[in-house]
Scaffold this active site. Structure first.
Site, PDB file in Angstrom:
ATOM      1  N   TYR A 139       3.668  -3.772  55.737  1.00 29.88           N
ATOM      2  CA  TYR A 139       5.055  -3.289  55.721  1.00 29.88           C
ATOM      3  C   TYR A 139       5.597  -3.096  54.299  1.00 29.88           C
ATOM      4  O   TYR A 139       6.650  -2.505  54.105  1.00 29.88           O
ATOM      5  CB  TYR A 139       5.999  -4.242  56.484  1.00 29.88           C
ATOM      6  CG  TYR A 139       5.610  -4.544  57.910  1.00 29.88           C
ATOM      7  CD1 TYR A 139       4.613  -3.829  58.563  1.00 29.88           C
ATOM      8  CD2 TYR A 139       6.247  -5.564  58.614  1.00 29.88           C
ATOM      9  CE1 TYR A 139       4.252  -4.125  59.873  1.00 29.88           C
ATOM     10  CE2 TYR A 139       5.896  -5.856  59.926  1.00 29.88           C
ATOM     11  CZ  TYR A 139       4.892  -5.142  60.546  1.00 29.88           C
ATOM     12  OH  TYR A 139       4.546  -5.449  61.837  1.00 29.88           O
ATOM     13  N   LYS A 149       0.957 -10.913  58.073  1.00 34.37           N
ATOM     14  CA  LYS A 149      -0.309 -10.498  58.706  1.00 34.37           C
ATOM     15  C   LYS A 149      -1.277  -9.906  57.686  1.00 34.37           C
ATOM     16  O   LYS A 149      -0.834  -9.310  56.699  1.00 34.37           O
ATOM     17  CB  LYS A 149      -0.028  -9.426  59.782  1.00 34.37           C
ATOM     18  CG  LYS A 149       1.170  -9.733  60.654  1.00 34.37           C
ATOM     19  CD  LYS A 149       1.406  -8.684  61.722  1.00 34.37           C
ATOM     20  CE  LYS A 149       2.730  -8.934  62.449  1.00 34.37           C
ATOM     21  NZ  LYS A 149       3.913  -8.363  61.778  1.00 34.37           N
ATOM     22  N   HIS A 202      -3.894  -8.626  61.809  1.00 28.80           N
ATOM     23  CA  HIS A 202      -3.019  -7.558  62.300  1.00 28.80           C
ATOM     24  C   HIS A 202      -3.678  -6.769  63.447  1.00 28.80           C
ATOM     25  O   HIS A 202      -3.034  -6.407  64.422  1.00 28.80           O
ATOM     26  CB  HIS A 202      -2.659  -6.623  61.147  1.00 28.80           C
ATOM     27  CG  HIS A 202      -1.333  -5.967  61.277  1.00 28.80           C
ATOM     28  ND1 HIS A 202      -0.471  -5.785  60.230  1.00 28.80           N
ATOM     29  CD2 HIS A 202      -0.686  -5.443  62.350  1.00 28.80           C
ATOM     30  CE1 HIS A 202       0.627  -5.177  60.650  1.00 28.80           C
ATOM     31  NE2 HIS A 202       0.513  -4.957  61.931  1.00 28.80           N
ATOM     32  N   ASP A 231       9.510 -11.688  60.975  1.00 27.29           N
ATOM     33  CA  ASP A 231       8.146 -11.174  61.145  1.00 27.29           C
ATOM     34  C   ASP A 231       7.899 -10.018  60.187  1.00 27.29           C
ATOM     35  O   ASP A 231       8.496  -8.953  60.320  1.00 27.29           O
ATOM     36  CB  ASP A 231       7.956 -10.684  62.586  1.00 27.29           C
ATOM     37  CG  ASP A 231       6.559 -10.158  62.836  1.00 27.29           C
ATOM     38  OD1 ASP A 231       5.686 -10.951  63.220  1.00 27.29           O
ATOM     39  OD2 ASP A 231       6.322  -8.946  62.608  1.00 27.29           O
TER      40      ASP A 231
END
Ligand SMILES: NC(=O)c1ccc[n+]([C@@H]2O[C@H](COP(=O)([O-])OP(=O)(O)OC[C@H]3O[C@@H](n4cnc5c(N)ncnc54)[C@H](OP(=O)(O)O)[C@@H]3O)[C@@H](O)[C@H]2O)c1
Length: 278
Positions: A55, A80, A113, A50
């Site tokens: 990120y 996302k 998200h 994930d």
């Protein structure tokens, strides 16, 4: 039904399968740290990762997957669309950027998200297009309350397969679990061990002694038996392995209830309704 191994899957509402346990990589640093975490996870038998554009480690995730030598179709990749990537045209471009960074032909699961006010419905239309065109095998949402899903479900052609929400013993989200399940949407738990905060709780420590398991394993097992998909994050090899060894014991109903009773509305992240969407 309780899954019996790391590669066991849950079937989503469009018929595709997601492993019930995957590796999360939020705050895993781009480069060696993420690559090693993904490598160790795949070696330990994880088959689901994930990540998110937010990120900033999608390239490292993609590289580690390619280097693993495991067939692409045997690994479930989630990413996302971040808040500033939402809106119809924006998300189509954001998806392409994520896909390129990951270096893959398709993504397994693409999530909104957060429910960005005034945008999440348009974003969804674009995600439906990506799904219909085969670039993504499933589309879903994250951090959606019931009122966001009510709005989405009354507009969408394709239902979300997943709602990924903060969920752990301090924030058990029973209402959201019931809502998701009533709409055939799989709940996925982020921060399943509350980032480590719940591991000192007496009941967790007591059960860890009883079952000869670590506190993290007990809390992950509680999540698993609650029927949610979990994506615990670690960048340490021993912990990545530890978090995967949760298939050889079973909590009783009373023990599940005792952990449920740790509920204290203890949200760690920002409530999606309080988030400032620019
Ligand atoms: N959709 C969203 O808005 C959203 C938000 C947050 C997270 N997520 C996803 O969910 C994943 C998991 O959530 P999270 O990372 O916030 O929290 P988490 O998985 O509950 O906890 C991760 C923290 O616990 C530590 N840890 C991991 N295994 C441990 C163990 N066995 N014993 C003790 N400590 C342990 C990790 O440290 P080390 O890494 O140092 O081992 C890290 O600090 C994320 O990585 C991300 O993929 C999604």
């Amino acid at each position: 039904m309780i899954v019996k191994s790391l590669s066991d899957c849950i079937t989503l509402n469009n018929g595709i399968h997601i492993p019930q346990l995957g590796l999360g990589v939020w705050r895993a640093k781009d480069g060696e740290e993420t690559e090693k975490a993904v490598k160790w996870a795949l070696e330990a038998g994880y088959r689901s990762i994930d990540t998110a554009s937010y990120y900033q480690n999608e390239e490292s995730v993609g590289r580690a997957i390619r280097q693993s030598g495991i067939n692409r179709q045997d690994i479930f990749i989630t990413t996302k669309a971040w808040n500033n990537e939402q809106g119809y045209e924006n998300v189509l471009q954001a998806f392409e950027r994520s896909r390129k960074r990951l270096g893959v032909e398709y993504i397994d699961l693409y999530l909104e998200h957060f429910p960005v006010t005034d945008k999440f419905l348009d974003t969804w239309k674009a995600m439906e297009k990506l799904y219909k065109e085969g670039y993504v095998r499933a589309i879903g949402v994250s951090n959606f309350h019931a009122h966001h899903l009510d709005a989405l479900l009354s507009h969408c052609q394709i239902k979300p397969v997943v709602n990924q929400i903060e969920r752990h013993p301090y924030l058990t989200q029973q209402n959201m679990l019931s809502y998701n399940s009533a709409h055939d949407i799989q709940t996925e738990a982020w921060a399943p061990i509350a980032k480590g905060n719940v591991l000192q709780e007496n009941i967790v420590v007591k059960l860890s002694k009883k079952y000869q398991k670590t506190p993290a394993q007990v809390v992950l097992r509680w999540n698993l038996q609650s029927g949610v998909v979990i994506i615990p994050k670690s960048v340490h090899k021993e912990r990545i392995i530890e978090n995967s060894l949760i298939f050889d014991f079973e909590l009783t109903e009373q023990e599940m209830e005792a952990i449920n009773n740790l509920e204290r509305n203890g949200r760690i992240g920002t409530d999606p309704d309080d988030m400032i969407y620019e």
